[in-house]
Design a protein around this motif. Structure first.
Motif, PDB file in Angstrom:
ATOM      1  N   ARG A 110     130.031  71.423  62.538  1.00 28.86           N
ATOM      2  CA  ARG A 110     130.826  71.852  63.983  1.00 28.86           C
ATOM      3  C   ARG A 110     130.902  73.104  64.647  1.00 28.86           C
ATOM      4  NH1 ARG A 110     133.496  65.899  62.866  1.00 28.86           N
ATOM      5  NH2 ARG A 110     132.797  66.264  60.477  1.00 28.86           N
ATOM      6  N   ASN A 111     131.100  74.068  63.585  1.00 25.65           N
ATOM      7  CA  ASN A 111     131.655  74.840  64.061  1.00 25.65           C
ATOM      8  C   ASN A 111     130.741  75.633  64.719  1.00 25.65           C
ATOM      9  OD1 ASN A 111     134.071  74.797  63.321  1.00 25.65           O
ATOM     10  ND2 ASN A 111     133.695  75.258  60.975  1.00 25.65           N
ATOM     11  N   MET A 112     129.044  74.987  64.759  1.00 32.74           N
ATOM     12  CA  MET A 112     128.426  75.794  65.743  1.00 32.74           C
ATOM     13  C   MET A 112     128.031  75.210  67.176  1.00 32.74           C
ATOM     14  SD  MET A 112     124.986  76.453  63.053  1.00 32.74           S
ATOM     15  CE  MET A 112     124.262  77.133  63.507  1.00 32.74           C
ATOM     16  N   MET A 113     126.801  75.784  67.730  1.00 26.44           N
ATOM     17  CA  MET A 113     126.553  74.890  69.626  1.00 26.44           C
ATOM     18  C   MET A 113     125.577  74.305  69.217  1.00 26.44           C
ATOM     19  SD  MET A 113     124.186  79.007  70.984  1.00 26.44           S
ATOM     20  CE  MET A 113     123.577  77.113  72.042  1.00 26.44           C
ATOM     21  N   THR A 160     119.149  57.807  56.813  1.00 22.46           N
ATOM     22  CA  THR A 160     120.250  58.569  56.945  1.00 22.46           C
ATOM     23  C   THR A 160     120.416  58.947  55.273  1.00 22.46           C
ATOM     24  OG1 THR A 160     121.959  57.373  56.170  1.00 22.46           O
ATOM     25  CG2 THR A 160     121.588  58.026  58.679  1.00 22.46           C
ATOM     26  N   VAL A 161     120.518  60.477  55.505  1.00 19.44           N
ATOM     27  CA  VAL A 161     121.151  61.357  54.170  1.00 19.44           C
ATOM     28  C   VAL A 161     122.152  62.165  53.699  1.00 19.44           C
ATOM     29  CG1 VAL A 161     119.648  64.193  53.498  1.00 19.44           C
ATOM     30  CG2 VAL A 161     118.199  62.442  54.979  1.00 19.44           C
ATOM     31  N   GLU A 162     122.249  61.945  52.842  1.00 19.34           N
ATOM     32  CA  GLU A 162     123.659  62.442  52.199  1.00 19.34           C
ATOM     33  C   GLU A 162     123.633  63.804  52.385  1.00 19.34           C
ATOM     34  OE1 GLU A 162     125.116  61.672  48.747  1.00 19.34           O
ATOM     35  OE2 GLU A 162     123.930  59.952  48.418  1.00 19.34           O
ATOM     36  N   ASP A 163     124.450  64.452  53.223  1.00 14.46           N
ATOM     37  CA  ASP A 163     125.138  65.958  53.887  1.00 14.46           C
ATOM     38  C   ASP A 163     124.649  66.909  52.458  1.00 14.46           C
ATOM     39  OD1 ASP A 163     125.998  65.129  55.917  1.00 14.46           O
ATOM     40  OD2 ASP A 163     127.845  64.749  55.673  1.00 14.46           O
ATOM     41  N   ARG A 164     124.885  66.465  51.768  1.00 17.39           N
ATOM     42  CA  ARG A 164     124.235  67.421  50.172  1.00 17.39           C
ATOM     43  C   ARG A 164     123.094  67.683  50.092  1.00 17.39           C
ATOM     44  NH1 ARG A 164     124.034  64.974  44.918  1.00 17.39           N
ATOM     45  NH2 ARG A 164     124.311  62.411  45.386  1.00 17.39           N
ATOM     46  N   PHE A 165     122.011  66.186  50.811  1.00 16.20           N
ATOM     47  CA  PHE A 165     121.292  67.180  51.038  1.00 16.20           C
ATOM     48  C   PHE A 165     120.193  67.168  52.176  1.00 16.20           C
ATOM     49  CE2 PHE A 165     121.507  63.672  47.851  1.00 16.20           C
ATOM     50  CZ  PHE A 165     121.197  64.179  46.373  1.00 16.20           C
ATOM     51  N   ALA A 166     121.241  67.440  53.212  1.00 20.01           N
ATOM     52  CA  ALA A 166     120.380  67.981  54.979  1.00 20.01           C
ATOM     53  C   ALA A 166     120.505  69.300  54.310  1.00 20.01           C
ATOM     54  CB  ALA A 166     121.724  67.551  55.453  1.00 20.01           C
ATOM     55  N   PRO A 167     118.559  69.636  55.538  1.00 20.48           N
ATOM     56  CA  PRO A 167     118.434  70.605  55.148  1.00 20.48           C
ATOM     57  C   PRO A 167     119.731  71.661  55.799  1.00 20.48           C
ATOM     58  CG  PRO A 167     117.699  68.731  57.382  1.00 20.48           C
ATOM     59  CD  PRO A 167     118.349  68.910  56.006  1.00 20.48           C
ATOM     60  N   PRO A 168     119.174  73.008  55.274  1.00 22.32           N
ATOM     61  CA  PRO A 168     119.943  74.296  56.449  1.00 22.32           C
ATOM     62  C   PRO A 168     119.752  74.067  57.477  1.00 22.32           C
ATOM     63  CG  PRO A 168     118.714  74.918  54.152  1.00 22.32           C
ATOM     64  CD  PRO A 168     118.594  73.438  54.312  1.00 22.32           C
ATOM     65  N   VAL A 169     121.081  74.401  58.388  1.00 27.68           N
ATOM     66  CA  VAL A 169     121.042  75.213  59.067  1.00 27.68           C
ATOM     67  C   VAL A 169     120.671  76.752  59.617  1.00 27.68           C
ATOM     68  CG1 VAL A 169     122.371  74.429  61.845  1.00 27.68           C
ATOM     69  CG2 VAL A 169     122.184  73.372  60.048  1.00 27.68           C
TER      70      VAL A 169
END
Length: 185
Positions: A110-113, A160-169
């Motif tokens: 939420r803090n990124m573009m 859908t993927v749980e947030d803890r498994f999401a790739p880094p941004v």
């Protein structure tokens, strides 16, 4: 969990991970492309007559306006969309037969573009401009996705993927000079 075109049982499958900056195409019944997306977008193209499909995975839609136009960066959708179409055509697909699925484009931080939204808008516009039929999209939101795609049949499974498994941004390191040929049409 949501599924589209459930992937059927059949011959042994080799799962190939499509990483950021890649575009792969195949007509093999034994291949399944797989990727995990946050703000990135993956396009799955399929030619139902030639039974050829492909997937790309792009990090950003287009380079900034002030970037010199002489260098190609394979992390941008503007390059990877053309590369995927060319890969498919080189294997016997016809552009007028291509059908597309679009996945990803989440705004996971939420803090990124709104990078995910920009990627999704770019992908939709590319398909519209090139006259490629969009069959299905699952874009936007805040959750990461895992996409499994069988290129020879056009079958897709989306989870859908749980947030803890999401790739880094964070972008991956980029080579100083891109390699390969792209034919713009």
């Amino acid at each position: 969990m949501s599924y589209q075109q459930p992937i059927s049982n059949g011959p042994p499958i080799e799962r190939v991970t499509v990483m950021q900056g890649q575009a792969l195409a195949s007509a093999s019944l034994g291949i399944e492309y797989s990727t995990v997306l946050g703000s990135c977008v993956a396009t799955c193209f399929y030619d139902p007559e030639a039974h050829i499909g492909g997937m790309n995975h792009f990090l950003l839609s287009e380079p900034p306006a002030n970037t010199p136009g002489t260098q190609v960066d394979e992390h941008y959708g503007v390059y990877l969309m053309e590369l995927l179409v060319n890969e498919m055509l080189s294997k016997g697909a016809r552009k007028y037969n291509l059908r597309a699925h679009l996945y990803g484009g989440a705004n996971v931080n939420r803090n990124m573009m709104k990078i995910g939204s920009m990627n999704a808008d770019f992908a939709r516009e590319f398909l519209r401009r090139e006259g490629i039929m969009l069959l299905r999209e699952d874009l936007g939101g805040t959750q990461a996705r895992r996409v499994d795609f069988r290129p020879a049949s056009g079958q897709v499974r989306l989870r859908t993927v749980e947030d803890r498994f999401a790739p880094p941004v964070q972008p991956t390191p980029r080579p100083a000079v891109a390699q390969g040929d792209v034919e713009l049409f």
